[in-house]
Design a protein around this motif. Structure first.
Motif, PDB file in Angstrom:
ATOM      1  N   UNK A   1       0.781  -1.228   0.000  1.00 59.28           N
ATOM      2  CA  UNK A   1       0.000   0.000   0.000  1.00 59.28           C
ATOM      3  C   UNK A   1       0.812   1.275   0.000  1.00 59.28           C
ATOM      4  N   UNK A   2       2.124   1.191   0.155  1.00 54.61           N
ATOM      5  CA  UNK A   2       2.953   2.386   0.145  1.00 54.61           C
ATOM      6  C   UNK A   2       2.948   3.043  -1.237  1.00 54.61           C
ATOM      7  N   UNK A   3       2.958   4.366  -1.247  1.00 45.53           N
ATOM      8  CA  UNK A   3       3.082   5.139  -2.478  1.00 45.53           C
ATOM      9  C   UNK A   3       4.437   5.837  -2.451  1.00 45.53           C
ATOM     10  N   UNK A   4       5.267   5.537  -3.427  1.00 43.90           N
ATOM     11  CA  UNK A   4       6.619   6.096  -3.490  1.00 43.90           C
ATOM     12  C   UNK A   4       6.721   7.027  -4.690  1.00 43.90           C
ATOM     13  N   UNK A   5       7.287   8.199  -4.466  1.00 44.38           N
ATOM     14  CA  UNK A   5       7.425   9.189  -5.530  1.00 44.38           C
ATOM     15  C   UNK A   5       8.903   9.516  -5.740  1.00 44.38           C
ATOM     16  N   UNK A   6       9.316   9.569  -7.007  1.00 49.57           N
ATOM     17  CA  UNK A   6      10.709   9.848  -7.365  1.00 49.57           C
ATOM     18  C   UNK A   6      10.742  10.901  -8.472  1.00 49.57           C
ATOM     19  N   UNK A   7      11.818  11.679  -8.492  1.00 50.38           N
ATOM     20  CA  UNK A   7      12.008  12.672  -9.535  1.00 50.38           C
ATOM     21  C   UNK A   7      11.612  14.062  -9.080  1.00 50.38           C
ATOM     22  N   UNK A   8      12.201  15.060  -9.727  1.00 54.65           N
ATOM     23  CA  UNK A   8      11.954  16.462  -9.398  1.00 54.65           C
ATOM     24  C   UNK A   8      12.381  17.303 -10.595  1.00 54.65           C
ATOM     25  N   UNK A   9      12.238  18.638 -10.521  1.00 56.76           N
ATOM     26  CA  UNK A   9      12.602  19.479 -11.669  1.00 56.76           C
ATOM     27  C   UNK A   9      14.066  19.403 -12.092  1.00 56.76           C
ATOM     28  N   UNK A  10      14.910  18.786 -11.270  1.00 54.77           N
ATOM     29  CA  UNK A  10      16.312  18.602 -11.663  1.00 54.77           C
ATOM     30  C   UNK A  10      16.508  17.325 -12.480  1.00 54.77           C
ATOM     31  N   UNK A  11      15.465  16.513 -12.583  1.00 52.03           N
ATOM     32  CA  UNK A  11      15.569  15.209 -13.254  1.00 52.03           C
ATOM     33  C   UNK A  11      15.329  15.376 -14.756  1.00 52.03           C
ATOM     34  N   UNK A  12      16.274  16.036 -15.406  1.00 49.54           N
ATOM     35  CA  UNK A  12      16.195  16.306 -16.837  1.00 49.54           C
ATOM     36  C   UNK A  12      17.129  15.335 -17.561  1.00 49.54           C
TER      37      UNK A  12
END
Length: 206
Positions: free
Chosen positions: A180-191
């Motif tokens: 059930x965990x929700x994991x988020x990756x990436x940000x505006x530097x992830x170009x």
């Protein structure tokens, strides 16, 4: 003159024997920084590591003095983590093509990177139920990709567009775990640039 006939026959036989060749080779040269997954003909899929090459023996009819131009068309499936076949006529990426292999010759395919890559490696003991990748142009989401689930001990990858000076964007990903965990990756530097990868490796929580 009669004495020359046996010599001429022998000479002709030697020419025919020495000129006989069958089979050719299709060689894939992976010039990207990541693996390429290839299937040639009716063979099994093989992995060609980064900056390496692999040859495939291809059966053909026998080439001889009176039939010197023997070749065969071979279906090929190629998916690289940062490479895909590009169809110039249709201006579209595709996974399959055909190549022509000549008897006694080596046909080479040089795979130069033309994509970026997203990859999820599941090293945990539970399944990743859902993987979503989003492309964001700093204003809003412009594209979304659903990679489905990733079983324990396996991975999934997706060749994707790379950013340019005229088309700048970044990627972020949302993973839903079996517990059930929700994991988020990436940000505006992830170009991502060409031949680069957005890699996510999931391990069991400590």
């Amino acid at each position: 003159m009669k004495r020359l006939y046996p010599l001429l026959i022998l000479l002709l036989a030697l020419i025919l024997l020495t000129a006989c060749e069958s089979g050719g080779e299709f060689r894939i040269i992976n010039e990207t920084s990541f693996p390429v997954y290839a299937t040639v003909g009716d063979g099994d899929e093989v992995v060609i590591p980064a900056k390496s090459e692999r040859g495939f023996d291809i059966e053909t009819d026998k080439q001889h003095f009176f039939n010197p131009n023997v070749s065969v068309s071979v279906p090929v499936r190629l998916i690289g983590e940062t490479y895909r076949i590009y169809d110039e006529d249709n201006q579209a990426y595709q996974d399959t093509t055909t190549t022509t292999v000549k008897a006694g010759k080596v046909t080479k395919a040089f795979l130069k990177p033309n994509r970026a890559s997203f990859k999820v490696v599941n090293q945990s003991s539970q399944a990743i139920e859902k993987v979503e990748l989003m492309r964001h142009n700093f204003v809003g989401v412009t594209a979304a990709f659903n990679l489905g689930s990733v079983a324990p001990g396996s991975f999934k990858h997706l060749p994707v567009d790379y950013a340019t000076s005229n088309n700048n964007f970044y990627y972020f990903a949302v993973l839903e775990m079996e517990d059930g965990r929700i994991l988020t990756y990436g940000d505006p530097e992830n170009i991502l640039e060409v031949d680069t990868q957005f890699l996510i490796t999931i391990n069991d929580p400590e």
